[in-house]
Design a protein around this motif. Structure first.
Motif, PDB file in Angstrom:
ATOM      1  N   ASP A 219       0.859  -1.182   0.000  1.00 53.02           N
ATOM      2  CA  ASP A 219       0.000   0.000   0.000  1.00 53.02           C
ATOM      3  C   ASP A 219       0.893   1.229   0.000  1.00 53.02           C
ATOM      4  N   ASP A 220       0.310   2.381  -0.360  1.00 51.51           N
ATOM      5  CA  ASP A 220       1.084   3.619  -0.332  1.00 51.51           C
ATOM      6  C   ASP A 220       1.754   3.779   1.030  1.00 51.51           C
ATOM      7  N   ASN A 221       3.055   4.023   1.008  1.00 54.64           N
ATOM      8  CA  ASN A 221       3.836   3.963   2.234  1.00 54.64           C
ATOM      9  C   ASN A 221       3.414   5.010   3.266  1.00 54.64           C
TER      10      ASN A 221
ATOM     11  N   GLY B 248       4.456  -1.503   3.927  1.00 52.14           N
ATOM     12  CA  GLY B 248       4.612  -0.296   3.136  1.00 52.14           C
ATOM     13  C   GLY B 248       4.660  -0.676   1.668  1.00 52.14           C
ATOM     14  N   PRO B 249       5.632  -0.177   0.911  1.00 56.26           N
ATOM     15  CA  PRO B 249       5.715  -0.519  -0.512  1.00 56.26           C
ATOM     16  C   PRO B 249       6.292  -1.908  -0.716  1.00 56.26           C
TER      17      PRO B 249
ATOM     18  N   ASP C  70       0.310   6.248   8.280  1.00 52.07           N
ATOM     19  CA  ASP C  70      -0.675   7.101   8.954  1.00 52.07           C
ATOM     20  C   ASP C  70      -1.855   6.267   9.436  1.00 52.07           C
ATOM     21  N   PHE C  71      -2.308   5.353   8.598  1.00 53.34           N
ATOM     22  CA  PHE C  71      -3.416   4.447   8.927  1.00 53.34           C
ATOM     23  C   PHE C  71      -3.062   3.639  10.179  1.00 53.34           C
TER      24      PHE C  71
ATOM     25  N   ALA D 189       6.252   5.484  -7.719  1.00 50.77           N
ATOM     26  CA  ALA D 189       5.051   5.545  -6.883  1.00 50.77           C
ATOM     27  C   ALA D 189       5.379   5.110  -5.466  1.00 50.77           C
ATOM     28  N   ASP D 190       4.576   5.579  -4.516  1.00 51.34           N
ATOM     29  CA  ASP D 190       4.894   5.349  -3.108  1.00 51.34           C
ATOM     30  C   ASP D 190       4.599   3.923  -2.659  1.00 51.34           C
ATOM     31  N   TRP D 191       3.938   3.120  -3.489  1.00 47.92           N
ATOM     32  CA  TRP D 191       3.641   1.750  -3.069  1.00 47.92           C
ATOM     33  C   TRP D 191       4.556   0.726  -3.720  1.00 47.92           C
TER      34      TRP D 191
END
Length: 430
Positions: free
Chosen positions: A140-142, A166-167, A147-148, A186-188
């Motif tokens: 998932d987006d890092n 994370g990514p 934050d989640f 991309a961040d993931w």
């Protein structure tokens, strides 16, 4: 946020310890978010809240070892798509011009709603309603998933405990760059081009104030009959694995072919995700099976995904391979791959447990795959068992899941850090 009041669960059968040993008419004391005592002779403090659960079984909250949290779930039959067209990926709220315009006006209410929605309220609720108290995010987006995780840990969001990668690490021509159009920046995703870059990228994730719990690599050559993919180069893969070991966290891998598997075993993978027809469809090569068992590599076959194969013979063969791995002494884990279009949050893991049982596992073995074995493989010793000192992430179901896994579909109570997040104990049993 933990519940300070002592809670006593009484009169239930409790599946105790890593082996899920059933103890009848048992009491579980919960204090400060932890299990403080378990047994038939536990003294209940006079100030405790008592919840009597005759006819119920208390077990550890379920652990889903493979989820993608990012994309909102769509109704059945509609594809779930996130950033760069990736099913189940991407963390951001998809904002159209209308919403963006309203946000620019500074309307606090709209801003608050948008903030809540981007952390998947339906998905969080679905996990908990099915007894899933821990979910491991594997791509998932890092920044978003960090934050989640912080918000759920602090109690600002009600949801499962999150373990995160994370990514994911892949090659320039690998999945999901070549398959789903993920941008290499991309961040993931992380796409290291050399050993030094691989080490730097792993270290950046595994250190600091908020490190990841696991690292995930994608080692997948694709299907030469349809599309070949680029695997991570051996030297880069070895550097990733070595840096992961240096930081003492598990290395999790997506794989497809037997050649991919051999390279991952050489690198020192800890957990394998998926079991596909491109792999050992017609049997495990003995040297690879022996190496997996000898090195203690765990396998989450994600049968809930391959169950949708149009070829039932192939799906049956994969279930047979999972059973052979267990019979050889291997450790099976329950992972749903929730976030894929055919697999729903929470419900997907319950189905995965049922499918593991259909491979010949006993109900206890299937439940262990989603509790203590999962906690051990993900290096989460505070989870996965009902015993003093462990987190009070607990599930109570009507009936006996060791006799009938269908009891998992009769959730009565779910505790997360000792707080009731699902409570149906006042409902009449149907």
């Amino acid at each position: 946020m933990k519940n300070d009041r002592v809670l006593a669960l009484t009169g239930a059968t409790v599946l105790v310890g890593a082996s899920l040993t059933p103890r009848r008419d048992c009491t579980v004391l919960v204090s400060q978010g932890r299990v403080s005592a378990v047994g038939a002779d536990v003294v209940v403090p006079s100030a405790a809240r008592v919840l009597d659960l005759p006819g119920h079984t208390v077990l550890p909250g379920l652990i889903d070892t493979h989820v993608h949290l990012g994309a909102p779930e769509e109704p059945p039959g509609r594809p779930v798509r996130g950033r760069a067209g990736r099913p189940g990926a991407g963390g951001g709220l998809r904002t159209g011009p209308g919403l963006a315009g309203r946000l620019s006006t500074g309307a606090a209410q709209v801003r608050a709603v948008a903030d809540r929605m981007r952390f998947q309220p339906r998905k969080r609720r679905a996990f908990l309603e099915h007894g899933v108290t821990t979910a491991c995010s594997l791509g998932d987006d890092n920044a978003w998933v960090h934050d989640f995780r912080r918000r759920t840990a602090e109690g600002g969001l009600v949801g499962p405990r999150l373990l995160i990668a994370g990514p994911l690490f892949t090659a320039p021509g690998g999945h999901p760059v070549a398959t789903l159009g993920a941008e290499p920046g991309a961040d993931w995703v992380r796409v290291p081009h050399c050993r030094e870059e691989a080490r730097e990228q792993v270290a950046a994730l595994a250190t600091g104030d908020d490190p990841v719990d696991v690292v995930k690599v994608v080692q997948d050559r694709g299907d030469p009959r349809r599309r070949s993919l680029e695997p991570i180069a051996p030297g880069v893969l070895a550097a990733i694995a070595d840096e992961v070991r240096r930081h003492g966290i598990p290395l999790v891998a997506h794989w497809g072919t037997l050649e991919d598997l051999a390279e991952l075993l050489d690198a020192g993978v800890d957990v394998l995700q998926h079991l596909e027809p491109r792999g050992p469809l017609h049997g495990w090569p003995p040297h690879l099976l022996d190496a997996m068992v000898r090195e203690g590599v765990a396998l989450a076959p994600t049968l809930a995904v391959t169950e949708a194969l149009p070829d039932e013979e192939a799906a049956a063969s994969l279930r047979a391979r999972a059973a052979e791995f267990l019979d050889a002494g291997g450790t099976l884990l329950a992972g749903s791959d929730a976030g894929m279009p055919a697999v729903r949050a929470g419900a997907g893991l319950v189905r995965e447990i049922e499918l593991l049982a259909s491979c010949g596992l006993t109900p206890r073995q299937a439940l262990t795959a989603a509790t203590s074995a999962a906690a051990r493989a993900l290096d989460a010793p505070h989870l996965g068992a009902v015993e003093p000192g462990r987190a009070a992430d607990l599930l109570a179901v009507r009936g006996d899941p060791l006799a009938d896994l269908g009891a998992l579909r009769r959730v009565a109570l779910v505790l997360r850090d000792g707080r009731a997040v699902v409570d149906r104990t006042r409902e009449k049993a149907s």
